[in-house]
Design an enzyme around this catalytic site. Structure first.
Site, PDB file in Angstrom:
ATOM      1  N   SER A 181     -15.285 -15.485  22.724  1.00  0.00           N
ATOM      2  CA  SER A 181     -14.584 -14.592  21.775  1.00  0.00           C
ATOM      3  C   SER A 181     -13.503 -13.806  22.201  1.00  0.00           C
ATOM      4  CB  SER A 181     -15.533 -13.360  21.688  1.00  0.00           C
ATOM      5  OG  SER A 181     -16.858 -13.917  21.118  1.00  0.00           O
ATOM      6  N   ASP A 203       1.917 -14.584  24.796  1.00  0.00           N
ATOM      7  CA  ASP A 203       0.994 -14.389  25.243  1.00  0.00           C
ATOM      8  C   ASP A 203       0.462 -15.511  25.932  1.00  0.00           C
ATOM      9  OD1 ASP A 203      -2.415 -13.347  23.893  1.00  0.00           O
ATOM     10  OD2 ASP A 203      -1.350 -12.849  25.742  1.00  0.00           O
TER      11      ASP A 203
END
Ligand SMILES: *[C@@H]1O[C@H](CO)[C@@H](O)[C@H](O)[C@H]1NC(C)=O
Ligand SMILES: *[C@@H]1O[C@H](CO)[C@@H](O)[C@H](O)[C@H]1NC(C)=O
Ligand SMILES: *[C@@H]1O[C@H](CO)[C@@H](O)[C@H](O)[C@H]1NC(C)=O
Ligand SMILES: *[C@@H]1O[C@H](CO)[C@@H](O)[C@H](O)[C@H]1NC(C)=O
Ligand SMILES: *[C@@H]1O[C@H](CO)[C@@H](O)[C@H](O)[C@H]1NC(C)=O
Ligand SMILES: *[C@@H]1O[C@H](CO)[C@@H](O)[C@H](O)[C@H]1NC(C)=O
Ligand SMILES: *[C@@H]1O[C@H](CO)[C@@H](O)[C@H](O)[C@H]1NC(C)=O
Ligand SMILES: *[C@@H]1O[C@H](CO)[C@@H](O)[C@H](O)[C@H]1NC(C)=O
Ligand SMILES: *[C@@H]1O[C@H](CO)[C@@H](O)[C@H](O)[C@H]1NC(C)=O
Ligand SMILES: *[C@@H]1O[C@H](CO)[C@@H](O)[C@H](O)[C@H]1NC(C)=O
Ligand SMILES: *[C@@H]1O[C@H](CO)[C@@H](O)[C@H](O)[C@H]1NC(C)=O
Ligand SMILES: *[C@H]1O[C@H](CO)[C@@H](O)[C@H](O)[C@H]1NC(C)=O
Length: 729
Positions: free
Chosen positions: A542, A657
């Site tokens: 997740s 990122d």
């Protein structure tokens, strides 16, 4: 006898009556018709003041109420006519000579032209005449009546000689004849007008020498002769009889000889302008006695000798300009006493320069009001004193073409008003300051010096770190590097915040979206089926914006399905961003997207499944191990991906990122960059702003630095399109 007497009496009465009748007739009626004649000679009355007000139908007594007209209180005749600045064009009729009580005539600032009629000489009471700022021409002789006190004819086209009858006006106090076309000599008769205080003849075509009689007019306060063609020299006793002289304008003639030392006896003198003549000899030290002197301009002459130190006594001096002479010797340090000075020019001549030598005195820093300073074209040597930085009013500083050496003082950066700066053609060395006012200067200010260094914008070599600094050794260097790295990190972090902010407000426009490649179509139900209804057992991991499931499609293909949690704020944007990137970019080292599934309340990306998981797992796992060569290969893979994103794709793409958890490894441990949720597309025109706008805030994941081909190198910061990577969570 009786009859004769009676006849005489009758004649007397008849004469008296007719005389008085005619007197009455010439009274105000005459004034009215004279003024109406003036009105009819005005061809253009743009403001329509006279046109409406000077009515011919009115009784003649109304004349005294006309605009611009004044009458005597007792005799009710016109005494003053003031039609200045009414926008009138026209000529002056001879009838004006009938205003026999006229004392004051003011017609200045109009468009009158033609000559002043002879008839004006019939005005016996005329005292005050102002015809300036018109276009009158011809002779001025009719104006010089005996009562005349004030005559202003400046800025017209009057010509001919200045008549010698001028001396008939023996009460004249002020005479402005400047900016006309008078020719010939200055009449020596002017010297007879002992009441004269102002004589301004500047800007005419007068020739010959200045009559010495002028220097006997003891009341004279202003003598203006600038811009004529006068020759000869100034008398040695020039100021013996001019105790009141305040302004002396002699510039731009052909005067020669010396500046007489007796000039110091004009103790009230404020202005002495002798520029652009042929004066020779030296600056008399007696000038130092002129305590009231504010302006001393003697530039462009042939003066020799030195600057007398007595100049330092002129505490009221505002302008001291001696450029373009042949003056030598040092600048006296007493110059620092001239604290009122705003302009100081010892320099530039068009053809000749001075030869002032020695050092720039340190006392110069006391000149807090100085705006323009030029020492150009001299032989000054030594260094620039630090104190120059105290001259806070300076707007222009020219020290070019001297022998100055040493450093440019950093103190100069503080002079915020400085706009013009020239130290070219000297022997200056060392670093050119680059802060403060120096930010606006160009390389032109510094050319032809010995060894200046600094910012490339000045077209000088960069400064080397001096030996002294090297002695501090490695410690200092590493300290500097660490500080620099921290500084850059802070900048990058701030830029990241900015970028996130930008992304928040920016709605992607259609032209931002490259052509979308065609994809396989996979239905929502097939995805549900493939992931076992998004079951726990299929969950791979997740992230901040959703979960990734492993799935097996109907045709048996194993895929990773990234399902965005639409309850979370911003996840929709992440989906769009990621979709945009992955659907359009094709590279061996980017995670490949197979399809996407998007409807109102479900958004998912179908990606190629990476069986070896993320790099992070490998780096922190106890049982998985990457040897050095494998690590190196992964680094190279990531570098390829970045190279592609930054430089090979149509629009530069910043991942924003990049961290080990976003590097996925396929079955052969080939690295694939993933997770483009906060990616930024860079437009071409943004690339110049690169070093400022990139990156988001966050922490640097351990291991991330391994992956950067050139972490934080200046290569990244400076090369266009080579983007700095930001490390964000
Ligand atoms: C002319 O102007 C003056 C004031 O400027 C005014 O008193 C006078 O009435 C005017 N006369 C006419 C005829 O307009
Ligand atoms: C004439 O009028 C103007 C403007 O009203 C004024 O400035 C000037 O002093 C007047 N001239 C005389 C001689 O009074
Ligand atoms: C006023 O002067 C003009 C011209 O100088 C002249 O023609 C005129 O007769 C004179 N007298 C009167 C009352 O206007
Ligand atoms: C002034 O008068 C001269 C002729 O005397 C003419 O050439 C010139 O154009 C006039 N200037 C203006 C501004 O009316
Ligand atoms: C004016 O001066 C001239 C010579 O300067 C003389 O001939 C003439 O008589 C004088 N006129 C008057 C009115 O004084
Ligand atoms: C000035 O005078 C000189 C001689 O005195 C003459 O040669 C020159 O042409 C004159 N210049 C002007 C502008 O009148
Ligand atoms: C100045 O010039 C004059 C000629 O105009 C000459 O006679 C004199 O000698 C010169 N003086 C100096 C000091 O050069
Ligand atoms: C300048 O002055 C020096 C003396 O100080 C003299 O020798 C030289 O000839 C002068 N130069 C000029 C151009 O007058
Ligand atoms: C003028 O300057 C000199 C030299 O800098 C200094 O010694 C002197 O005190 C100054 N005089 C005044 C009155 O400031
Ligand atoms: C200084 O120089 C500028 C430009 O050269 C000029 O406009 C300004 O009037 C000068 N200021 C003084 C006080 O001379
Ligand atoms: C540079 O020049 C501009 C105008 O030309 C001015 O607004 C600005 O203040 C100047 N900057 C410095 C540091 O002098
Ligand atoms: C100028 O006036 C002074 C006295 O004020 C007198 O001694 C001298 O002779 C006069 N010169 C001439 C040329 O009139």
């Amino acid at each position: 006898m009786d009859r004769t007497y009676s006849a005489l009496v009758v004649m007397h009465w008849v004469m008296m009556i007719t005389c008085c009748m005619s007197m009455k007739h010439t009274d105000i009626d005459t004034d009215q018709s004279a003024l109406l004649a003036l009105k009819y000679h005005i061809t253009s009355d743009s403001l329509q003041i006279l046109y409406k007000n000077w009515s011919s139908n009115a009784p003649s007594s109304a004349v005294c109420d006309w605009v611009g007209v004044q009458c005597g209180s007792r005799h009710r005749r016109v005494t003053a006519l003031n039609i200045s600045g009414m926008g009138l064009r026209g000529t002056v009729p001879p009838h004006l000579g009938n205003l026999s009580f006229l004392v004051s005539l003011d017609m200045r600032s109009n468009y009158f032209y033609g000559t002043v009629p002879r008839e004006l000489s019939r005005l016996p009471r005329l005292r005050f005449v102002r015809l300036s700022y018109n276009n009158f021409s011809g002779s001025i002789a009719p104006l010089f009546g005996t009562k005349l006190q004030y005559l202003d004819l400046s800025d017209n086209d009057f010509g001919g000689i200045i008549p010698s009858s001028i001396s008939n006006s023996s009460n004249l106090e002020v005479m402005f004849l400047q900016l006309n076309s008078f020719t010939g000599n200055i009449p020596k008769e002017i010297g007879n007008i002992q009441t004269l205080t102002v004589l301004d003849l500047q800007g005419n075509y007068l020739v010959g020498s200045i009559p010495s009689s002028i220097f006997n007019i003891s009341m004279l306060e202003v003598l203006g002769l600038t811009q004529n063609n006068l020759t000869g020299s100034l008398p040695n006793d020039i100021c013996h009889h001019l105790p009141n002289l305040k302004e002396f304008w002699f510039a731009a003639n052909q005067l020669s000889g010396q500046i007489p030392p007796s000039v110091s006896r004009c103790s009230q003198l404020r202005t002495l302008r002798l520029s652009f003549n042929n004066f020779n000899g030296s600056l008399p030290k007696e000038l130092g006695n002129l305590e009231m002197l504010e302006t001393l301009y003697v530039n462009k002459n042939n003066l020799q000798g030195t600057i007398p130190r007595e100049i330092g006594n002129l505490f009221n001096l505002r302008g001291f300009v001696i450029s373009g002479n042949n003056i030598s010797g040092p600048i006296p340090k007493e110059i620092g006493n001239l604290t009122m000075l705003t302009a100081l020019d010892l320099g530039f001549g068009l053809f000749t320069g001075n030869h002032i030598s020695g050092a720039i005195p340190n006392t110069l820093g006391a000149l807090l009001n100085l705006q323009n300073l030029s020492f150009a074209n001299n032989q000054l040597e030594g260094s620039l004193p630090e104190s120059l930085g105290n001259m806070v009013s300076l707007t222009s500083l020219n020290l070019s073409h001297n022998y100055l050496s040493g450093l440019i003082p950093k103190s100069l950066e503080a002079i915020s008003s400085l706009q013009v700066f020239d130290v070219s053609s000297n022997y200056l060395v060392g670093e050119i300051p680059s802060g403060g006012c120096f930010r606006n200067f160009t390389s032109k200010s510094f050319i032809s010096n010995a060894a200046l260094c600094g910012d490339p914008r000045f077209e000088v070599p960069p400064c080397k770190i001096s030996k002294k600094h090297r002695l501090y050794g490695k410690k200092l260097v590493s300290l500097i590097l660490i500080l620099a790295a921290i500084f850059i990190l802070v900048i990058v972090a701030l830029a990241c915040i900015f970028l996130v902010y930008l992304r928040k407000i920016k709605v992607p426009s259609p032209q931002d979206v490259p052509v979308v490649a065609s994809m396989e179509r996979i239905s929502y139900y097939e995805l549900l089926h493939a992931t076992n209804q998004l079951g726990e057992s299929n969950l791979l991991g997740s992230g901040s914006f959703g979960s990734v499931y492993k799935g097996i499609l109907n045709d048996g293909k194993v895929v990773a399905i990234k399902v965005f949690n639409l309850q979370l704020e911003g996840s929709l944007r992440h989906f769009d961003a990621e979709c945009k990137v992955l659907c359009n970019l094709r590279h061996r080292n980017l995670v490949k997207v197979i399809s996407s599934c998007s409807n109102q309340d479900f958004k998912a990306l179908v990606l190629v499944y990476m069986p070896n998981g993320s790099l992070e797992t490998w780096l922190y796992s106890h049982h998985l191990f990457l040897n050095m060569s494998k690590r190196l290969n992964i680094m190279i893979d990531v570098a390829y991906a970045l190279q592609y994103l930054h430089q090979e794709y149509l629009t530069p793409v910043i991942h924003c990122d990049l961290k080990p958890s976003n590097i996925l490894l396929d079955e052969n441990l080939v690295g694939h960059v993933s997770d483009f949720g906060i990616t930024k597309f860079l437009r071409m025109d943004e690339s110049s702003a690169l070093t400022k706008t990139l990156a988001t805030i966050g922490y640097i994941a351990p291991g991330t630095l391994y992956l950067e081909p050139k972490p934080f190198s200046f290569y990244h910061l400076t090369k266009p399109f080579a983007l700095v990577h930001c490390f964000c969570t």
